[in-house]
Design a protein around this motif. Sequence first.
Motif, PDB file in Angstrom:
ATOM      1  N   PRO A  33       5.737   7.297  31.365  1.00 60.88           N
ATOM      2  CA  PRO A  33       4.837   6.767  31.359  1.00 60.88           C
ATOM      3  C   PRO A  33       4.729   6.009  29.889  1.00 60.88           C
ATOM      4  CG  PRO A  33       3.984   8.944  31.164  1.00 60.88           C
ATOM      5  CD  PRO A  33       5.639   8.992  31.884  1.00 60.88           C
ATOM      6  N   MET A  34       5.221   6.821  28.914  1.00 59.92           N
ATOM      7  CA  MET A  34       5.236   6.219  27.096  1.00 59.92           C
ATOM      8  C   MET A  34       6.179   4.986  27.235  1.00 59.92           C
ATOM      9  SD  MET A  34       3.755   8.039  25.314  1.00 59.92           S
ATOM     10  CE  MET A  34       4.182   7.522  24.098  1.00 59.92           C
ATOM     11  N   ILE A  35       7.795   5.366  28.092  1.00 62.37           N
ATOM     12  CA  ILE A  35       8.645   3.601  28.059  1.00 62.37           C
ATOM     13  C   ILE A  35       7.212   2.943  28.395  1.00 62.37           C
ATOM     14  CG2 ILE A  35       9.413   4.415  29.853  1.00 62.37           C
ATOM     15  CD1 ILE A  35      10.805   3.245  26.553  1.00 62.37           C
ATOM     16  N   ASP A  36       6.905   2.711  29.650  1.00 58.30           N
ATOM     17  CA  ASP A  36       6.572   2.529  30.245  1.00 58.30           C
ATOM     18  C   ASP A  36       5.400   1.457  30.047  1.00 58.30           C
ATOM     19  OD1 ASP A  36       7.933   2.521  32.715  1.00 58.30           O
ATOM     20  OD2 ASP A  36       6.770   3.745  33.675  1.00 58.30           O
ATOM     21  N   GLY A  37       4.006   2.123  29.357  1.00 57.54           N
ATOM     22  CA  GLY A  37       3.505   1.724  28.330  1.00 57.54           C
ATOM     23  C   GLY A  37       4.197   0.497  27.266  1.00 57.54           C
ATOM     24  N   LEU A  38       5.036   0.902  26.935  1.00 58.17           N
ATOM     25  CA  LEU A  38       6.119   0.170  25.857  1.00 58.17           C
ATOM     26  C   LEU A  38       6.244  -1.216  26.594  1.00 58.17           C
ATOM     27  CD1 LEU A  38       6.485   0.164  22.432  1.00 58.17           C
ATOM     28  CD2 LEU A  38       8.729   0.942  23.555  1.00 58.17           C
ATOM     29  N   ALA A  39       6.805  -0.640  28.272  1.00 54.02           N
ATOM     30  CA  ALA A  39       7.692  -1.801  28.166  1.00 54.02           C
ATOM     31  C   ALA A  39       6.744  -2.335  28.932  1.00 54.02           C
ATOM     32  CB  ALA A  39       7.963  -1.565  29.584  1.00 54.02           C
ATOM     33  N   ILE A  40       5.265  -2.551  29.108  1.00 55.39           N
ATOM     34  CA  ILE A  40       4.379  -3.235  29.216  1.00 55.39           C
ATOM     35  C   ILE A  40       3.554  -4.185  28.730  1.00 55.39           C
ATOM     36  CG2 ILE A  40       1.753  -3.508  29.947  1.00 55.39           C
ATOM     37  CD1 ILE A  40       2.335  -0.732  32.105  1.00 55.39           C
ATOM     38  N   THR A  41       3.550  -3.374  27.332  1.00 53.31           N
ATOM     39  CA  THR A  41       3.094  -4.397  25.899  1.00 53.31           C
ATOM     40  C   THR A  41       4.286  -5.449  25.717  1.00 53.31           C
ATOM     41  OG1 THR A  41       2.239  -2.376  24.895  1.00 53.31           O
ATOM     42  CG2 THR A  41       3.013  -4.161  23.240  1.00 53.31           C
ATOM     43  N   ALA A  42       5.667  -5.120  25.895  1.00 53.71           N
ATOM     44  CA  ALA A  42       6.698  -5.696  25.690  1.00 53.71           C
ATOM     45  C   ALA A  42       6.318  -7.057  26.496  1.00 53.71           C
ATOM     46  CB  ALA A  42       8.233  -4.905  25.694  1.00 53.71           C
TER      47      ALA A  42
END
Length: 388
Positions: free
Chosen positions: A117-126
């Motif tokens: 979920p942490m990388i998904d959150g960062l990916a959504i921002t990207a």
Amino acid sequence: MTVEVSKARGQFVFSGFFIAHFACFGIVLPFLPLWMKSHGISDGDVGLILSSAFISKVVFGIAVGTLADATGHRKYWILFLAITNLIGFWVFAQTDSFWPMLIVWFVVGPLQTSMIPMIDGLAITAARRGFLNYGPARLFGSIAFIVVSSIAGVYLAGKSIDHIPTLLMIFGGIVVIAVLPLPDLRPRQKAGRRIALFDVVKIPGLMGFVMAAALLQSSHGALYAIATQHWANAGLSSDMIGFLWAEGVTAEVILFAFGAILLKKVGLRGLLWLAVIGGTIRWFTLGATTDTVVLIIVQVLHAFTFAATHLSITSYISRHVPDELTASAQTFYDGLAMGILIGLFMTVSSWLYDTAVAGHVFWIMMGISLTAGVVLVFTGKKARELGV
């Protein structure tokens, strides 16, 4: 702080992380249970050890997500998780009995799963800033799982099962390296000092949608807890078990590849209904037979039970959750779906598998999928108001 990243670089580094992370999962999910069994751990106790990590993740994952949103340093929290996870793999490899394994995995397990979920959150921002096309990047992670689990199954067929911890530490180290080039994308500061999670749960329509998706994801509890042991007990070889896991993720890859088209056709709720139908068929079949041909056919439904659910909830958060709350929203959902609920269902599956229920425990997972359908019906009005 503004970080400029070209889309090509963003696509490359996020794809690299997904490849490394899911390659590591290609060892954990299919083969770690076999390593524990080789140390005299019963089928039920293996499931209890694995489920313990999902239970501890409820507090750990949500806490990390909240801190990441509060500080804005999402990349460095992911790096912290990756490094401590690598150390944890080494510690776990030193254990050789039930209680030490349970205690260590209770701490180590959530380190790995909380990265998702942490990388998904960062990916959504990207993705919102035009640095990333999420679907293709995530697809590469699924391909890595397929390749590694398939090759590892063949490799381990002629080797000692004690090679598994070494493989875990190798791939855990690759994950650490893959975090380093990720962009340090920070959301705008959240107004006020209230904990982000409080704002997340107040988003209109979020709770019903999250609950339906969480039930669908957590219906995989028996799969993660006892499937490897169940198939091995039925006489399937390690390479066939690796193939079955890889095949499911192959179907997942195909759905991710065409997910944007499917999403336009059926919408967010339509994806969840596909998961309800797919889960009902899949879990009934897995509880009824271990025939290899049937298993090969039914594993294709992983495209719906997992991938359609994941695509739906990720798209929902991207559309309806403010940028400064995405890490908290992702970890809240993940803590519910891949934390308390799946931990509970894995524990129940493990207990029941050592009884006369045995493989029929998958039928309980079928009931969970059907319950998600009931939730979708009752939340339908609110979902339609939100256009999902």
